[in-house]
Design an enzyme around this catalytic site. Structure first.
Site, PDB file in Angstrom:
ATOM      1  N   GLN A  22     -10.124  -3.970  -3.283  1.00  0.00           N
ATOM      2  CA  GLN A  22     -11.407  -3.540  -2.740  1.00  0.00           C
ATOM      3  C   GLN A  22     -12.536  -3.809  -3.734  1.00  0.00           C
ATOM      4  O   GLN A  22     -13.596  -4.313  -3.372  1.00  0.00           O
ATOM      5  CB  GLN A  22     -11.353  -2.037  -2.422  1.00  0.00           C
ATOM      6  CG  GLN A  22     -12.654  -1.498  -1.868  1.00  0.00           C
ATOM      7  CD  GLN A  22     -12.977  -2.050  -0.497  1.00  0.00           C
ATOM      8  OE1 GLN A  22     -12.156  -1.962   0.406  1.00  0.00           O
ATOM      9  NE2 GLN A  22     -14.149  -2.629  -0.337  1.00  0.00           N
ATOM     10  N   ARG A  52       0.885  -1.184   0.000  1.00  0.00           N
ATOM     11  CA  ARG A  52       0.000   0.000   0.000  1.00  0.00           C
ATOM     12  C   ARG A  52       0.909   1.217   0.000  1.00  0.00           C
ATOM     13  O   ARG A  52       1.727   1.396   0.910  1.00  0.00           O
ATOM     14  CB  ARG A  52      -0.898   0.000   1.242  1.00  0.00           C
ATOM     15  CG  ARG A  52      -1.567   1.350   1.466  1.00  0.00           C
ATOM     16  CD  ARG A  52      -2.667   1.321   2.496  1.00  0.00           C
ATOM     17  NE  ARG A  52      -3.836   0.631   1.991  1.00  0.00           N
ATOM     18  CZ  ARG A  52      -5.026   0.662   2.571  1.00  0.00           C
ATOM     19  NH1 ARG A  52      -5.197   1.335   3.691  1.00  0.00           N
ATOM     20  NH2 ARG A  52      -6.041   0.018   2.053  1.00  0.00           N
ATOM     21  N   ARG A  72     -13.194  -8.903   1.534  1.00  0.00           N
ATOM     22  CA  ARG A  72     -11.785  -8.595   1.272  1.00  0.00           C
ATOM     23  C   ARG A  72     -10.936  -9.834   1.540  1.00  0.00           C
ATOM     24  O   ARG A  72     -10.027 -10.162   0.789  1.00  0.00           O
ATOM     25  CB  ARG A  72     -11.301  -7.439   2.172  1.00  0.00           C
ATOM     26  CG  ARG A  72     -11.939  -6.094   1.905  1.00  0.00           C
ATOM     27  CD  ARG A  72     -11.488  -5.499   0.587  1.00  0.00           C
ATOM     28  NE  ARG A  72     -10.049  -5.344   0.497  1.00  0.00           N
ATOM     29  CZ  ARG A  72      -9.355  -4.332   1.010  1.00  0.00           C
ATOM     30  NH1 ARG A  72      -9.973  -3.351   1.638  1.00  0.00           N
ATOM     31  NH2 ARG A  72      -8.029  -4.268   0.865  1.00  0.00           N
ATOM     32  N   HIS A  78      -7.546   1.016  -6.164  1.00  0.00           N
ATOM     33  CA  HIS A  78      -7.691   0.085  -5.039  1.00  0.00           C
ATOM     34  C   HIS A  78      -8.358  -1.190  -5.554  1.00  0.00           C
ATOM     35  O   HIS A  78      -9.514  -1.486  -5.231  1.00  0.00           O
ATOM     36  CB  HIS A  78      -8.542   0.757  -3.949  1.00  0.00           C
ATOM     37  CG  HIS A  78      -8.455   0.107  -2.607  1.00  0.00           C
ATOM     38  ND1 HIS A  78      -7.635  -0.969  -2.335  1.00  0.00           N
ATOM     39  CD2 HIS A  78      -9.109   0.373  -1.443  1.00  0.00           C
ATOM     40  CE1 HIS A  78      -7.775  -1.317  -1.059  1.00  0.00           C
ATOM     41  NE2 HIS A  78      -8.662  -0.526  -0.501  1.00  0.00           N
ATOM     42  N   CYS A 124     -16.319   1.388   1.049  1.00  0.00           N
ATOM     43  CA  CYS A 124     -15.170   0.520   1.332  1.00  0.00           C
ATOM     44  C   CYS A 124     -14.735   0.600   2.788  1.00  0.00           C
ATOM     45  O   CYS A 124     -14.046  -0.285   3.265  1.00  0.00           O
ATOM     46  CB  CYS A 124     -14.026   0.857   0.394  1.00  0.00           C
ATOM     47  SG  CYS A 124     -13.325   2.506   0.649  1.00  0.00           S
ATOM     48  N   ASP A 169     -17.502   7.053  -0.807  1.00  0.00           N
ATOM     49  CA  ASP A 169     -16.243   6.852  -0.076  1.00  0.00           C
ATOM     50  C   ASP A 169     -15.950   8.161   0.666  1.00  0.00           C
ATOM     51  O   ASP A 169     -16.623   9.176   0.445  1.00  0.00           O
ATOM     52  CB  ASP A 169     -15.123   6.506  -1.082  1.00  0.00           C
ATOM     53  CG  ASP A 169     -13.797   6.144  -0.411  1.00  0.00           C
ATOM     54  OD1 ASP A 169     -13.787   5.890   0.815  1.00  0.00           O
ATOM     55  OD2 ASP A 169     -12.762   6.123  -1.123  1.00  0.00           O
TER      56      ASP A 169
HETATM   57  N1   CP Z   1     -11.108  -0.363   2.681  1.00  0.00           N
HETATM   58  C1   CP Z   1      -9.833  -0.401   3.087  1.00  0.00           C
HETATM   59  O1   CP Z   1      -8.905  -0.609   2.296  1.00  0.00           O
HETATM   60  O2   CP Z   1      -9.666  -0.226   4.423  1.00  0.00           O
HETATM   61  P1   CP Z   1      -8.281  -0.033   5.207  1.00  0.00           P
HETATM   62  O3   CP Z   1      -7.765   1.337   4.871  1.00  0.00           O
HETATM   63  O4   CP Z   1      -8.673  -0.152   6.657  1.00  0.00           O
HETATM   64  O5   CP Z   1      -7.327  -1.103   4.783  1.00  0.00           O
HETATM   65  N1  NVA Z   2     -10.121   6.706  -0.853  1.00  0.00           N
HETATM   66  C1  NVA Z   2      -9.665   6.239   0.426  1.00  0.00           C
HETATM   67  C2  NVA Z   2      -9.830   4.753   0.535  1.00  0.00           C
HETATM   68  C3  NVA Z   2      -9.429   4.173   1.860  1.00  0.00           C
HETATM   69  C4  NVA Z   2      -9.553   2.685   1.914  1.00  0.00           C
HETATM   70  C5  NVA Z   2      -8.216   6.639   0.619  1.00  0.00           C
HETATM   71  O1  NVA Z   2      -7.421   6.500  -0.302  1.00  0.00           O
HETATM   72  O2  NVA Z   2      -7.895   7.135   1.703  1.00  0.00           O
END
Ligand code: CP
Ligand code: NVA
Length: 301
Positions: free
Chosen positions: A137, A107, A287, A134, A259, A218
């Site tokens: 997700q 990530r 997930r 993502h 998400c 989101d």
């Molecule tokens: N939806 C998601 O990716 O959550 P986290 O940021 O908690 O991993």
């Molecule tokens: N759009 C959000 C998703 C988190 C899972 C971010 O990137 O922070």
């Protein structure tokens, strides 16, 4: 080498195979304690590195649990604690980690970091979220939709809010899984231009949501967005909140997805998040199953 970098760069048949595999993985485990191993152990003797340059709850825990259920072991690494956070290149990091582990999930911020990791690693790399996308997700989200309401092909999906990284993976999925995607949000927060052609825009949220099979939103401020944008974004996005009045415009059996993590009463009300159309916790659970299918796909298991 089979990486899982994005939905638009993964062959359509492979994506469908991953969803089918995820459903089968989930069904096979039904009712078992979370810590019980799977019957088959495709990751036995495998080591998986989970690298986080941003916070995470779901991605961290679901990958970690998934690897263990499949018989493997994990190293959960914070980017800030690695030399990566102190000037070592991603290329060198990729080559070093490939000598120790069998699979890397990362990530990170820039998409280029993910691409560099994939280019220089000699083991598969999985995208656990970048500023651009993502994909894990949205694989879980497709699985969740189909579990509840059948094939997503031909369905109407409406995204209300910021045209962000999660939206981008929905846009990639719209093409690959052949569903209609409508974006409703203010023009300054439109999705990146590269996604044009994968969705349509309707600025009026009530009009956009009419006849929707799925309504998604989101957070209004993503992890890579400057906190200084917070107030401006709240003003821009307030009219795009998913509340009961907006959901009433969708089909009666329309699903609501987010998400998570959510900011309740901002992008969505608790009445919707905890209401009868919401599948947000199924998304979170899926997930786990979807990523187990992704890891098996990457490792050819
Ligand atoms: N939806 C998601 O990716 O959550 P986290 O940021 O908690 O991993
Ligand atoms: N759009 C959000 C998703 C988190 C899972 C971010 O990137 O922070």
């Amino acid at each position: 080498m089979t990486h899982f970098l994005d939905i638009d760069s993964t062959p359509q048949d492979d994506l469908r195979g991953i969803i089918d595999s995820a459903i089968s993985i989930k069904n096979t485990r039904a009712g078992r304690p979370k810590g019980a191993p799977d019957d088959d152990q495709p990751l036995k003797d495998h080591m998986v590195a989970l690298i986080f340059e941003k916070p995470s709850t779901r991605t961290r825990v679901s990958f970690d649990v998934g690897v263990r259920q499949m018989g493997g072991q994990t190293l959960v690494l914070s980017g800030a604690d690695m030399q990566l956070g102190h000037g070592e290149t991603i290329a060198d990091t990729a080559r070093v980690l490939s000598r120790y582990v069998d699979l890397i999930m990362i990530r990170t911020f820039e998409e280029q970091t993910l691409l560099d990791m994939a280019e220089y690693a000699t083991v598969p790399v999985i995208n656990g979220l970048t500023n651009r996308s993502h994909p894990c997700q949205i694989m879980a989200d497709i699985m969740t939709f189909e579990e509840h309401n059948g094939p997503i092909k031909g369905k109407k999906v409406v995204w209300s809010g910021d045209g962000n990284n999660v939206f981008a993976s929905f846009a990639h999925a719209a093409k690959q899984f052949d569903f209609e995607l409508v974006f409703t949000g203010p023009s300054p927060l439109d999705p990146e231009p590269a996604l044009q052609g994968l969705y349509t825009i309707e600025r009026n949220p009530d009009h956009a949501v009419r006849g929707a099979d799925l309504v998604v939103t989101d957070t209004w401020v993503s992890m890579h967005d400057p906190q200084s944008a917070r107030e401006r974004r709240h003003n821009q996005l307030r009219g795009y909140q998913v509340n009961e009045a907006l959901m009433a415009q969708a089909k009666p059996d329309a699903l609501f997805m987010h998400c998570l993590p959510a900011h309740r009463e901002d992008e969505a009300t608790s009445a919707v998040m905890d209401g009868p159309n919401s599948v947000i916790f199924d998304e979170a659970e899926n997930r786990l199953h979807a990523q187990k299918a992704v890891m098996r796909y990457c490792l050819g298991k």
